[in-house]
Motif scaffolding. Sequence first.
Motif, mmCIF file in Angstrom:
data_model
loop_
_atom_site.group_PDB
_atom_site.id
_atom_site.type_symbol
_atom_site.label_atom_id
_atom_site.label_comp_id
_atom_site.label_asym_id
_atom_site.label_seq_id
_atom_site.Cartn_x
_atom_site.Cartn_y
_atom_site.Cartn_z
ATOM 1 N N TRP A 1 -9.692 10.864 5.582
ATOM 2 C CA TRP A 1 -9.601 10.670 4.128
ATOM 3 C C TRP A 1 -9.725 9.179 3.839
ATOM 4 C CZ3 TRP A 1 -10.409 14.310 0.798
ATOM 5 C CH2 TRP A 1 -10.070 14.132 -0.542
ATOM 6 N N TYR A 2 -10.921 8.763 3.462
ATOM 7 C CA TYR A 2 -11.202 7.352 3.152
ATOM 8 C C TYR A 2 -10.885 6.436 4.346
ATOM 9 C CZ TYR A 2 -12.129 8.872 -1.557
ATOM 10 O OH TYR A 2 -12.683 9.503 -2.642
ATOM 11 N N SER A 3 -11.019 6.957 5.551
ATOM 12 C CA SER A 3 -10.716 6.137 6.729
ATOM 13 C C SER A 3 -11.966 5.733 7.504
ATOM 14 C CB SER A 3 -9.736 6.875 7.648
ATOM 15 O OG SER A 3 -10.246 8.137 7.996
ATOM 16 N N ASP B 1 -3.410 5.890 12.988
ATOM 17 C CA ASP B 1 -3.983 4.808 12.186
ATOM 18 C C ASP B 1 -4.006 3.531 13.024
ATOM 19 O OD1 ASP B 1 -4.542 4.465 8.989
ATOM 20 O OD2 ASP B 1 -3.988 2.572 9.930
ATOM 21 N N LEU B 2 -4.954 2.662 12.674
ATOM 22 C CA LEU B 2 -5.088 1.374 13.367
ATOM 23 C C LEU B 2 -3.920 0.441 13.098
ATOM 24 C CD1 LEU B 2 -8.606 -0.264 12.773
ATOM 25 C CD2 LEU B 2 -7.573 0.348 14.967
ATOM 26 N N ALA C 1 -3.499 4.383 16.703
ATOM 27 C CA ALA C 1 -4.672 4.633 17.550
ATOM 28 C C ALA C 1 -5.925 4.328 16.742
ATOM 29 C CB ALA C 1 -4.708 6.093 18.022
ATOM 30 N N TYR D 1 0.846 -1.201 0.000
ATOM 31 C CA TYR D 1 0.000 0.000 0.000
ATOM 32 C C TYR D 1 0.882 1.253 0.000
ATOM 33 C CZ TYR D 1 -4.130 2.808 1.082
ATOM 34 O OH TYR D 1 -5.164 3.713 1.027
ATOM 35 N N ARG E 1 0.644 9.619 3.534
ATOM 36 C CA ARG E 1 0.793 10.427 2.298
ATOM 37 C C ARG E 1 -0.038 11.704 2.360
ATOM 38 N NH1 ARG E 1 -3.187 9.546 -1.831
ATOM 39 N NH2 ARG E 1 -4.949 8.561 -0.819
ATOM 40 N N GLY F 1 -6.748 8.241 10.547
ATOM 41 C CA GLY F 1 -6.703 7.122 9.598
ATOM 42 C C GLY F 1 -5.725 7.468 8.504
ATOM 43 N N HIS G 1 -14.378 1.726 6.294
ATOM 44 C CA HIS G 1 -14.424 0.347 6.802
ATOM 45 C C HIS G 1 -15.234 0.242 8.093
ATOM 46 C CE1 HIS G 1 -11.494 -0.673 3.761
ATOM 47 N NE2 HIS G 1 -10.666 0.244 4.215
ATOM 48 N N GLY H 1 -3.014 6.052 7.385
ATOM 49 C CA GLY H 1 -2.295 5.056 6.596
ATOM 50 C C GLY H 1 -0.797 5.274 6.732
ATOM 51 N N LEU I 1 -9.836 5.276 15.648
ATOM 52 C CA LEU I 1 -10.739 6.427 15.497
ATOM 53 C C LEU I 1 -11.881 6.367 16.510
ATOM 54 C CD1 LEU I 1 -11.184 6.822 11.615
ATOM 55 C CD2 LEU I 1 -9.340 7.587 13.088
ATOM 56 N N LEU J 1 1.371 -0.003 8.793
ATOM 57 C CA LEU J 1 1.246 1.199 7.961
ATOM 58 C C LEU J 1 1.922 2.390 8.639
ATOM 59 C CD1 LEU J 1 -2.341 1.260 6.378
ATOM 60 C CD2 LEU J 1 -0.143 1.358 5.186
HETATM 61 C C1 LIG Z 1 -8.234 3.389 2.384
HETATM 62 S S1 LIG Z 1 -7.037 3.572 3.640
HETATM 63 C C2 LIG Z 1 -6.700 5.339 3.568
HETATM 64 C C3 LIG Z 1 -5.435 5.716 4.270
HETATM 65 C C4 LIG Z 1 -5.036 7.198 4.124
HETATM 66 N N1 LIG Z 1 -6.054 8.080 4.649
HETATM 67 C C5 LIG Z 1 -4.725 7.517 2.677
HETATM 68 O O1 LIG Z 1 -5.513 8.224 2.043
HETATM 69 O O2 LIG Z 1 -3.689 7.034 2.204
HETATM 70 C C6 LIG Z 1 -8.011 3.429 5.115
HETATM 71 C C7 LIG Z 1 -7.190 3.621 6.381
HETATM 72 O O3 LIG Z 1 -8.063 3.821 7.476
HETATM 73 C C8 LIG Z 1 -7.534 3.121 8.578
HETATM 74 N N2 LIG Z 1 -8.646 2.829 9.475
HETATM 75 C C9 LIG Z 1 -9.815 2.221 9.170
HETATM 76 N N3 LIG Z 1 -10.602 2.138 10.263
HETATM 77 C C10 LIG Z 1 -9.918 2.730 11.276
HETATM 78 C C11 LIG Z 1 -10.182 2.971 12.654
HETATM 79 N N4 LIG Z 1 -11.324 2.565 13.214
HETATM 80 N N5 LIG Z 1 -9.250 3.588 13.401
HETATM 81 C C12 LIG Z 1 -8.071 3.992 12.838
HETATM 82 N N6 LIG Z 1 -7.758 3.803 11.543
HETATM 83 C C13 LIG Z 1 -8.676 3.190 10.768
HETATM 84 C C14 LIG Z 1 -6.911 1.878 7.976
HETATM 85 O O4 LIG Z 1 -5.993 1.260 8.830
HETATM 86 C C15 LIG Z 1 -6.296 2.449 6.711
HETATM 87 O O5 LIG Z 1 -4.995 2.916 6.926
#
Ligand SMILES: C[S@@+](CC[C@H](N)C(=O)[O-])C[C@H]1O[C@@H](n2cnc3c(N)ncnc32)[C@H](O)[C@@H]1O
Length: 213
Positions: free
Chosen positions: A114-116, A75-76, A96, A19, A59, A54, A119, A56, A98, A80
Motif C-alpha cells: 500500500w503506497y510502499s 518496513d524499512l 525488512a 507520520y 495502520r 511496507g 519510492h 509503515g 521489500l 516507523l
Molecule cells: C507512503 S508510506 C506508506 C506506509 C503504509 N503502507 C501506510 O499506508 O501507512 C511508504 C512506506 O514504504 C516503506 N518502504 C519504501 N520502500 C521500501 C522498501 N524497499 N522496503 C521496505 N519498506 C519500504 C517506507 O519505509 C514507508 O513506511
Amino acid sequence: MAQSEDTVQTAYDVVADDYARLLPDTRAETSLDLAMVDAFVERVRDQGEVLDAGCGAGRMARHLADRGCTVRGVDLSPRLVAAGRRAHPDLDLSVASLSDLPFEDGLFAGVMAWYSTIHTPDDELPGVLAELVRVLRAGGHLLVGFQAGEGVVDLAGSYGRHRHAVVLERYRRTVDTMADLLDRAGCQEVVRMVRAPEGKEAEDQAVLLARRR
Ligand SMILES: C[S@@+](CC[C@H](N)C(=O)[O-])C[C@H]1O[C@@H](n2cnc3c(N)ncnc32)[C@H](O)[C@@H]1O
C-alpha cells in the motif's frame, strides 16, 4: 542518481513519529480505496497469512487484522516499526526490505503493498515486485496502491512544510505499466481502480489487485 533504500529509510525515520501521529488509521483512504482493500480481504482472509509489505506504522495492517486477517508487517524504517509496535502491540511488525524479504517462497495467501513501492526507482521495481510475488503462493493475491501517472515527485518541499529536512522522491506509474510489470512477475490482473484526486491529493490514485499464476 537513483534513490537508495538507505535514503528512504533515513527519510522515514526522520518523519516517523509525525507520520504515525498524523496518519493513525484509514482516514485518508476514500470508500473506493477501501472497497478495493475489502475485495482483497475477502479473497485472502480464510486462505492463510497476509503480508503488509511496507507497513509503515501499521495502520493498514491494523485494518486487515480488524477484518479477520492474520497479518504480518515489514518496513524499512525502524522508527516507523517502533511506532507501529507501540500503537498496535498485538501486531507482528518487523524491519525488512521489500527487495530481500525474510520469508520462504509461497508463505503468504496475500501480499499488500500500500503506497510502499512508490519510492522504488523504475530500474529496481521489477526486482521488488518479483520479491513480493516470490513470497506469495500460487493463486494468492497481491494488492498494490500507488499514485497514478508518470514522472518523479520531490517530497523535500512537502516535508519541509512540516519542518522536516528530508531527501525523498517518489515515482508515479501508470496502471498499465504496473499491470505489465506484475504480469511479467507472474501475477495476472484481477481488477484495477483509478480515481480522481480528492481532498488534498494532487494526483490520480490507483489500486491494482492481481493473482499469482
Ligand atoms: C507512503 S508510506 C506508506 C506506509 C503504509 N503502507 C501506510 O499506508 O501507512 C511508504 C512506506 O514504504 C516503506 N518502504 C519504501 N520502500 C521500501 C522498501 N524497499 N522496503 C521496505 N519498506 C519500504 C517506507 O519505509 C514507508 O513506511
